[in-house]
Design a protein around this motif. Structure first.
Motif, PDB file in Angstrom:
ATOM      1  N   ASP A 163      -4.205   0.874 -31.660  1.00 55.55           N
ATOM      2  CA  ASP A 163      -2.910   1.223 -32.565  1.00 55.55           C
ATOM      3  C   ASP A 163      -3.457   2.701 -32.796  1.00 55.55           C
ATOM      4  O   ASP A 163      -4.332   3.361 -32.536  1.00 55.55           O
ATOM      5  N   ILE A 357       2.156  -7.236 -31.276  1.00 57.85           N
ATOM      6  CA  ILE A 357       3.369  -6.861 -32.021  1.00 57.85           C
ATOM      7  C   ILE A 357       2.811  -7.534 -33.244  1.00 57.85           C
ATOM      8  O   ILE A 357       3.367  -7.005 -34.506  1.00 57.85           O
ATOM      9  N   ALA A 360       1.497  -5.008 -35.662  1.00 56.73           N
ATOM     10  CA  ALA A 360       2.344  -4.124 -36.336  1.00 56.73           C
ATOM     11  C   ALA A 360       2.858  -4.724 -37.623  1.00 56.73           C
ATOM     12  O   ALA A 360       3.255  -4.012 -38.706  1.00 56.73           O
ATOM     13  N   ILE A 365       0.693   0.975 -36.057  1.00 58.66           N
ATOM     14  CA  ILE A 365       1.653   1.383 -34.672  1.00 58.66           C
ATOM     15  C   ILE A 365       0.723   0.688 -33.531  1.00 58.66           C
ATOM     16  O   ILE A 365      -0.222   1.429 -33.460  1.00 58.66           O
ATOM     17  N   ILE A 372       5.853  -1.634 -28.498  1.00 54.81           N
ATOM     18  CA  ILE A 372       6.566  -0.802 -29.390  1.00 54.81           C
ATOM     19  C   ILE A 372       7.917  -0.472 -28.568  1.00 54.81           C
ATOM     20  O   ILE A 372       8.861  -0.322 -29.206  1.00 54.81           O
ATOM     21  N   GLU A 373       8.028  -0.678 -27.206  1.00 57.82           N
ATOM     22  CA  GLU A 373       9.360  -0.401 -26.568  1.00 57.82           C
ATOM     23  C   GLU A 373       9.995  -1.898 -26.590  1.00 57.82           C
ATOM     24  O   GLU A 373      11.216  -1.730 -26.014  1.00 57.82           O
ATOM     25  N   TYR A 377      10.220  -4.870 -31.571  1.00 60.85           N
ATOM     26  CA  TYR A 377       9.755  -4.045 -32.741  1.00 60.85           C
ATOM     27  C   TYR A 377      10.591  -3.473 -33.300  1.00 60.85           C
ATOM     28  O   TYR A 377      10.290  -2.990 -34.512  1.00 60.85           O
ATOM     29  N   ASP A 378      11.820  -3.206 -32.789  1.00 57.26           N
ATOM     30  CA  ASP A 378      12.928  -2.489 -33.578  1.00 57.26           C
ATOM     31  C   ASP A 378      13.411  -3.046 -34.795  1.00 57.26           C
ATOM     32  O   ASP A 378      14.054  -2.416 -35.646  1.00 57.26           O
ATOM     33  N   GLN A 383       8.256  -0.683 -39.976  1.00 56.91           N
ATOM     34  CA  GLN A 383       7.363  -0.131 -39.198  1.00 56.91           C
ATOM     35  C   GLN A 383       8.121   0.769 -38.117  1.00 56.91           C
ATOM     36  O   GLN A 383       7.625   1.779 -37.448  1.00 56.91           O
ATOM     37  N   ALA A 384       9.276   0.439 -37.544  1.00 53.60           N
ATOM     38  CA  ALA A 384      10.090   1.013 -36.788  1.00 53.60           C
ATOM     39  C   ALA A 384      10.501   2.560 -37.206  1.00 53.60           C
ATOM     40  O   ALA A 384      10.778   3.258 -36.398  1.00 53.60           O
ATOM     41  N   ALA A 387       7.417   4.951 -36.379  1.00 54.44           N
ATOM     42  CA  ALA A 387       6.761   4.752 -35.013  1.00 54.44           C
ATOM     43  C   ALA A 387       6.723   5.951 -34.404  1.00 54.44           C
ATOM     44  O   ALA A 387       5.767   6.225 -33.705  1.00 54.44           O
TER      45      ALA A 387
END
Length: 449
Positions: A163, A357, A360, A365, A372-373, A377-378, A383-384, A387
């Motif tokens: 992370d 994930i 997270a 992160i 994260i892609e 994650y969004d 968190q997003a 990022a």
């Protein structure tokens, strides 16, 4: 701003999230780790490969890690992981160093990225095999450049990041809205100068009647250093700590950063002499509009049930930059490693990265880019929203004595707390700090000496 130049003037305390129940028992457990070479007949007979894994993750982080380990064991089916959890900071690193030097190291361990520089040259860690990592889809292009490059020492990869955990801004959305500093899309208004940030904080203070910003530094070198180094790097300034040479730094950037920090603790913007626990409680109690702290406080704020969001520290001096560290996976040195266990350690680590994930959820992160892609994650808020800090992170300046859990930040505390309390000047405080650092730079790395 003055140029980088030599200047011959002259570990944080445990936070509440790092305290462990039964610390003495856990420390003693470090010496129960089995010798690494040989003795794998039981595993071979059962078809299960047992690996030992040490880390310093406690509280909510520890619970999350335990869940991730159990998930990986279930996915792999033929790997069993024995976790040993030690107290954060010096106790952990001391035990890990002793185990690595004494031939009783675990198969895998967690270290802060900022500590690896002092360990790798002394043979306490084994480098990762890039080809074997690639077999498990762990390659350079699956990490942000700054995070991947931080794992290298002398051209060899010694750590693989789980992370990044940056220093960020939490803000109360209701208070920000009432103060008129919330945009239509729910973000804080942009502040690009110290004066603009002060104005925003004072607008929030007018709403809370107490403080606009919560931030604690008293007896806490980590908190002092995290904010200082964020502001210092926002000047575009560097700090070079090379053994055998005096420190190189930008004095103007350092002094301006310290002066702004003292401006914040005026009793109105932020408490004059508060510690971080009081700062966290104040923000959680909605008595301030913002909090400067690490992403690891996310769960605290969620548990408090307050309306909040989070973002990176505002860029006040022209160069986007945030202080951060990373939890990384390392291979403690083994003179005769069991190849079956070592391969299992690679597979375990890679599988955990791919499922990080859930990590997270603790606020960190994830370093593994496919995580994260992923559109999932969004959906993690806030968190997003921070990022992008992974593109801006700045680790401690590399040296054998720097890094999380070291005494480096305590040296900063010793020199700078008086500046914050008004008992010494920024010039005198920073000179004292550099004098101490230069004394350390004149000494060789004790690991390699």
């Amino acid at each position: 701003m003055t140029p980088l130049r030599p200047h011959a003037r002259s570990g944080p305390p445990l936070s509440r999230r790092h305290l462990l129940a039964g610390t003495a028992a856990l420390l003693g457990g470090a010496f129960a780790a089995p010798a690494l070479a040989g003795c794998s007949s039981t595993a071979a007979a059962s078809g299960i490969t047992d690996i030992s894994y040490w880390h310093l993750l406690s509280g909510g982080d520890g619970i999350t890690m335990a869940t991730l380990v159990a998930d990986v064991e279930k996915k792999l089916g033929d790997v069993s992981v024995k976790q040993t959890v030690l107290a954060w900071g010096a106790p952990y690193y001391t035990k890990l160093a002793m185990a690595s030097a004494g031939g009783r190291a675990p198969d895998l361990a967690i270290m802060h990225a900022s500590r690896v520089t002092g360990w790798a040259p002394g043979g306490l860690l084994d480098p990762w095999d890039l080809d074997l990592l690639a077999e498990f889809d762990v390659t350079e292009d699956t990490f942000k450049p700054r995070i991947w490059e931080k794992g290298f020492t002398d051209g060899r990869l010694y750590s693989v990041a789980l992370d990044s955990h940056p220093f960020i801004t939490f803000f109360n959305t209701d208070i920000a809205d009432k103060a008129g500093v919330l945009t239509s899309d729910g973000t804080l208004i942009e502040t690009s100068t110290p004066d603009e940030f002060v104005d925003m904080a004072l607008e929030m203070q007018a709403v809370t009647g107490q403080h606009g910003l919560s931030w604690g530094y008293l007896n806490d070198g980590a908190q002092l250093w995290r904010l200082f180094y964020t502001l210092y790097r926002q000047h575009g300034a560097d700090m070079v700590l090379e053994t055998g040479k005096p420190a190189e730094y930008d004095e103007d950037a350092a002094l301006e950063s310290l002066k702004f920090m003292t401006r914040l603790v005026d009793g109105k913007i932020a408490a004059k002499n508060g510690d971080i626990n009081n700062g966290i409680a104040e923000f959680a109690g909605q008595k301030s509009g913002m909090l400067f702290s690490g992403v690891w406080e996310l769960r605290t704020m969620q548990d408090a049930g307050i309306p909040f969001d989070a973002t990176i520290i505002p860029t006040l001096y022209g160069t986007p930059a945030v202080y951060a560290d990373s939890h990384t996976f390392v291979l403690p040195h083994q003179s005769n490693p069991d190849e079956t266990k070592r391969r299992a350690a690679y597979e375990f680590m890679a599988t955990l990265l791919k499922g990080s994930i859930d990590w997270a959820g603790a606020g960190h992160i994830p370093a593994y880019l496919p995580v994260i892609e992923d559109p999932a994650y969004d959906e993690l808020i806030p968190q997003a929203h921070y990022a992008n800090a992974a593109d801006l992170i700045n680790y401690d300046p590399p040296a054998w004595f720097t890094g999380s859990g070291s005494d480096f930040q305590t040296y900063f505390l010793d020199a700078i707390q008086g500046v914050m309390l008004g008992s010494t000047t920024p010039e005198a405080g920073f000179t004292s700090f550099i004098t101490r650092i230069n004394t350390l730079l004149a000494k060789p790395n004790p690991v390699t000496a």
